[in-house]
Structure formats: structure tokens, C-alpha cells
Design an enzyme around this catalytic site. Structure first.
Site, PDB file in Angstrom:
ATOM      1  N   GLU A 340       0.836  -1.195   0.000  1.00 28.48           N
ATOM      2  CA  GLU A 340       0.000   0.000   0.000  1.00 28.48           C
ATOM      3  C   GLU A 340       0.873   1.249   0.000  1.00 28.48           C
ATOM      4  O   GLU A 340       1.717   1.411   0.891  1.00 28.48           O
ATOM      5  CB  GLU A 340      -0.918   0.040   1.227  1.00 28.48           C
ATOM      6  CG  GLU A 340      -2.005  -1.007   1.239  1.00 28.48           C
ATOM      7  CD  GLU A 340      -2.901  -0.906   2.465  1.00 28.48           C
ATOM      8  OE1 GLU A 340      -4.051  -1.345   2.393  1.00 28.48           O
ATOM      9  OE2 GLU A 340      -2.432  -0.386   3.511  1.00 28.48           O
ATOM     10  N   CYS A 341       0.700   2.108  -0.982  1.00 32.94           N
ATOM     11  CA  CYS A 341       1.327   3.427  -1.054  1.00 32.94           C
ATOM     12  C   CYS A 341       2.849   3.328  -0.929  1.00 32.94           C
ATOM     13  O   CYS A 341       3.533   3.102  -1.917  1.00 32.94           O
ATOM     14  CB  CYS A 341       0.710   4.361  -0.013  1.00 32.94           C
ATOM     15  SG  CYS A 341       0.921   6.108  -0.435  1.00 32.94           S
ATOM     16  N   GLY A 342       3.412   3.496   0.262  1.00 33.51           N
ATOM     17  CA  GLY A 342       4.853   3.330   0.410  1.00 33.51           C
ATOM     18  C   GLY A 342       5.309   1.949  -0.027  1.00 33.51           C
ATOM     19  O   GLY A 342       6.392   1.785  -0.594  1.00 33.51           O
ATOM     20  N   SER A 438      -0.966  -0.849  -4.454  1.00 34.43           N
ATOM     21  CA  SER A 438      -1.783   0.293  -4.879  1.00 34.43           C
ATOM     22  C   SER A 438      -1.497   1.501  -4.017  1.00 34.43           C
ATOM     23  O   SER A 438      -0.886   1.402  -2.945  1.00 34.43           O
ATOM     24  CB  SER A 438      -3.270  -0.064  -4.770  1.00 34.43           C
ATOM     25  OG  SER A 438      -3.639  -0.219  -3.407  1.00 34.43           O
TER      26      SER A 438
END
Length: 460
Positions: A340-342, A438
Site C-alpha cells: 500500500e502506497c509506500g 496500490s
């Protein structure tokens, strides 16, 4: 604190159980707007109450940073309450689960009290307060105001009568006379003023592009916060205002699961996780092993979860970490990996900031570039349109990042978004091998498919 408060909190420990409901007391700390001092005073209240009582902390909304401070102060994991991502029932169940053995719960709000999704109340502090039937303590920054503060408070009290605004804490008081000029008109309305806190410059907390510094960075003087609240806030009265929230007891999961070993990246680079989601993964059969890519750790696991954080601040160390090349190898071998993200940024081929570019895991056919402006801040709903090893069902989440991810032409995306920006063209969720990553953070999802993918990998 006086004996009256001690007796009151002894009563808080005697939580009653009737007809599947749990009677648990708490308060919601709301603000008139972002920057009014809500976070600082919430943490001070938690610190002051935690001196003698078991305080269960919560944070309204999709925040990762404030809960890290709550957890450090209360020595209990802070739990996010978000009526969009979790739903009304999910918020009630989380509150019941984590407040069960606490003396009192303190819920820090988000933004202004009535600020929710678009023009709705969903995901607002007011919505959570109503869902849990908890009283609200409103923080009002009265700098450069006197009698006008009463008009402001009156508006907040009357805007939605279903929200129980039980008292007010004045913040940014300049002098005793200033306090009198503000307090008397508010009390004339029949509204309790629980405290008047002076402005203390040293308590301003440093921030960066995603918010305040995390608790482990040691930027908060908890003792000073505690002393400030004990001196300027009437804790006796505040505790008396805290009343019951009758919420359904959570069902215990008696199902026997075949446990899988799930590695969770956790260090200064990857530290954005919702505590309740980690607990949900445990209840679904995951035995969590926390490991640090920054320290080059390589866990023996059947799957990986790489959350958000600040990989851009540690890109050089990550580039040279043995964990980075190991993740590329196990991804190619078919290990299920969720980022997720990072985590998305780390799983890509490269991470660029200005003229500096660093090689990352190289699992996903994309490069992430840091930006100086906010690229996305929104709640999102995602429909799964491509088969993957992690997600099968629609999800609700949150997007917040200062970066863009540019994919190669052969990149495959798993989500079609409603709201938000995603990776490109309203799409999110890069898929490669059994990896899905994502920009969307989720507070809850059905992990059945993820767990089964991990079990298949373990058997092979």
C-alpha cells in the site's frame, strides 16, 4: 485528582453486560477546524488520564500518525474509527472490542467536527459521536476572539441537536482577563467550559508532507502536555460528562484456521498500518511476523504485507538492503505480496526524488517519482476488474500521496476507482506475479483470498 474522580472511575471499571450490549464510557474530542489544537489537547487528556486509569485511545478518520502518539502515551494500541471505510457496524464493533477492558475511552476527532465526505456527515467526527452515542468536548481556539467565541460555540451546539456537545475547552487563551471575556458569554448559554489553556509555543509538533512526525521520532514532550492539562482543564468535570455508549458486543470467531505466516514490514520506512486490520488478519488465520527492510531482515513467511510510510526518506538504505533483492526473488517465485502506497513505491523498479534515483525491489514494471505538491487526498471505492492473488471483492479506502507512479506499457492494473486518482486514468492496483500494490490504503477487507493464496504458496 480528588476522591470523587477516583470513585467515578471505579464505576467506569464496572462495565455492565445486558442482552448482548456492552456499557462503555468515553468522550469524543472534536475541533472547530483543523489547527485549533484538538490533537495536542487530545494527547494531553490521554496523558493526564493515563496516569491512573486505563485509557483506550481512538482516532476518527484514516490517520496513521496521531494514533502512533496515542499508542505511545496510553500504552494501548490506538484504533481508527471511520464510518466510510469500516461502516457504522464496523465502527461500533471496533469500539466494543477495544474498550472492553478500559476504564474510559478518548476519541480524537478529525478536521472540524462536521467535516465529512463531500457535503455529507459520513466519516466526520460528528457522525462517529452519534454512532457511538458519546458526548463531545469541543476544542475552540479563541485567539483574537472574545464574545464572538460564544456565537461560534452556539452554532456548533445547535447545528445538529443529535450531537451531544457536553462541554468546551478554550485553547490559545492570552490572559486571565481574556479567559473571562470568552468564558462568561459561553457559560451564559448554559454550556460548560471545562478548561482554558494558554498558548504554549514549545508544544507545536514538527511536521512533514504527510503530517506530523511519528511517535518513535520523539518529537512530543508528553510530560509537559500532561502538566498543561492537569493545570488548566477540569478533569473532574470531564470524567463526569463521559457517559455510556451501548454498543453490540463483537462476536467471537470460533472458527479454527490453518495458520499462515505473514510477514509485515515495520520500521521507520514502513509504519502506516491500521491496528484493527492487523488484528483482523490475525483472526483470519495469519501469524504476523514483523520485519525491517531497513535492517536487512529476511523472515521465513508465506506472504508479505508492506504498508505505507516514508520509503523516500530511506531510499539509499533500502536500495542496498538485502531485503530488497530477497523480495524480488520471492515475488518471482510466486509469494503473495500486498503493498500500500509506500509499499507500492518500494515494490517498483525505481524511486526518484529530484536528481536522486534509487533502485527498489523491481517487482512491478513502474517508477515512482516524488512531487512537491499533493497529488491525491480522497476516499475511494475500488472495483476489482483483474484477477489477482490478494483482492477479489470491492474495497473502500483512502488515498494520500506526494508522488506519481509511471508504468511501462505492459503494466496491468486491478482496480477501477470511484473517487481518487490512483496510478493512472482512474485505475489503481498494479499486478505482477502474485503481487498487488496500490496507492489505496484500506482499513478493512475480506482477507480470505489473500490467506488462501498464502496457504497455496506454503504448500508448494
Amino acid at each position: 485528582m480528588c476522591e470523587r474522580v477516583a470513585r467515578h472511575c471505579d464505576g467506569l471499571r464496572a462495565n455492565g453486560h445486558t442482552h448482548g450490549l456492552m456499557d462503555m464510557r468515553g468522550i469524543v474530542v472534536a475541533g472547530t477546524h483543523s489547527g485549533c489544537g484538538k490533537t495536542t489537547l487530545s494527547m494531553g487528556l490521554m496523558a493526564a488520564l493515563s496516569r491512573r486509569y486505563r485509557v483506550q485511545p481512538y482516532k476518527v478518520g484514516p490517520d496513521f500518525i496521531d494514533p502512533s502518539h496515542h499508542t505511545a502515551i496510553c500504552k494501548r494500541p490506538s484504533v481508527n474509527l471511520d464510518t466510510f471505510m469500516m461502516g457504522v457496524d464496523g465502527v461500533r464493533e471496533a469500539y466494543a472490542r477495544y474498550s472492553a477492558d478500559a476504564d474510559i475511552s478518548v476519541v480524537e476527532g478529525v478536521m472540524g467536527m462536521f467535516d465529512g465526505m463531500d457535503t455529507t456527515e459520513i466519516a466526520s467526527t460528528a457522525h462517529v459521536a452519534k454512532v457511538l452515542n458519546l458526548p463531545v468536548v469541543l476544542v475552540v481556539n479563541v485567539r483574537s476572539m472574545s464574545r464572538s467565541a460564544a456565537a461560534l460555540v452556539k452554532g456548533y451546539v445547535e447545528y445538529d441537536p443529535r450531537v451531544d456537545v457536553a462541554g468546551v475547552i478554550l485553547n490559545g487563551v492570552a490572559s486571565e482577563n481574556h479567559e473571562r471575556l470568552v468564558r462568561e458569554p459561553i457559560e451564559a448559554l448554559g454550556i460548560r467550559v471545562l478548561g482554558a489553556v494558554p498558548r504554549v509555543r514549545e508544544l507545536s509538533m514538527p511536521s512533514r508532507h504527510l503530517g506530523l512526525h511519528m511517535a518513535h521520532e520523539g518529537s512530543l514532550d508528553v510530560e509537559q502536555l500532561r502538566s498543561l492539562i492537569e493545570e488548566y482543564v477540569d478533569l473532574d468535570c470531564l470524567l463526569e460528562l463521559a457517559h455510556s455508549a451501548e454498543v453490540p458486543l463483537p462476536d467471537e470467531d470460533d472458527e479454527q484456521h490453518e495458520h499462515i505466516r505473514l510477514g509485515v514490514a515495520y520500521d521507520a520506512a514502513f509504519c502506516f498500518y491500521y491496528h484493527d486490520l492487523l488484528e483482523h488478519l490475525r483472526r483470519s488465520g495469519a501469524s504476523l511476523t514483523f520485519f525491517s527492510p531497513l535492517r536487512g531482515e529476511v523472515p521465513e513467511v508465506d506472504g508479505l504485507y508492506i504498508g505505507g510510510g516514508y520509503p523516500e526518506l530511506h531510499a539509499h538504505a533500502l536500495e542496498h538492503s538485502p531485503t530488497t533483492s530477497w523480495i524480488r526473488t520471492v515475488a518471482e517465485d510466486g509469494m503473495p505480496i500486498y503493498g500500500e502506497c509506500g509499499g507500492l513505491m518500494y515494490l517498483c523498479e525505481r524511486l526518484a526524488e529530484g536528481e536522486d534515483t534509487h533502485a527498489m525491489c523491481g517487482v512491478l514494471p513502474a517508477t515512482t517519482t516524488m512531487t512537491k505538491r499533493l497529488m491525491a487526498l480522497a476516499y475511494v471505492e475500488a472495483e476489482v476488474i483483474r484477477h489477482n492473488a490478494i483482492m477479489q471483492r470491492p474495497i473502500k479506502g483512502h488515498e494520500f500521496h506526494y508522488s506519481i507512479t509511471q508504468c511501462r506499457g505492459d503494466a496491468r492494473l486491478a482496480y477501477r476507482l470511484r473517487g481518487g486518482v490512483g496510478i493512472r486514468d482512474g485505475m489503481d492496483g498494479l499486478v505482477e506475479h502474485c503481487t498487488l500494490a496500490s496507492y489505496t490504503h484500506v482499513a478493512t477487507f475480506d482477507p480470505t483470498h489473500f490467506m488462501e493464496s498464502c496457504r497455496r504458496y506454503a504448500r508448494t
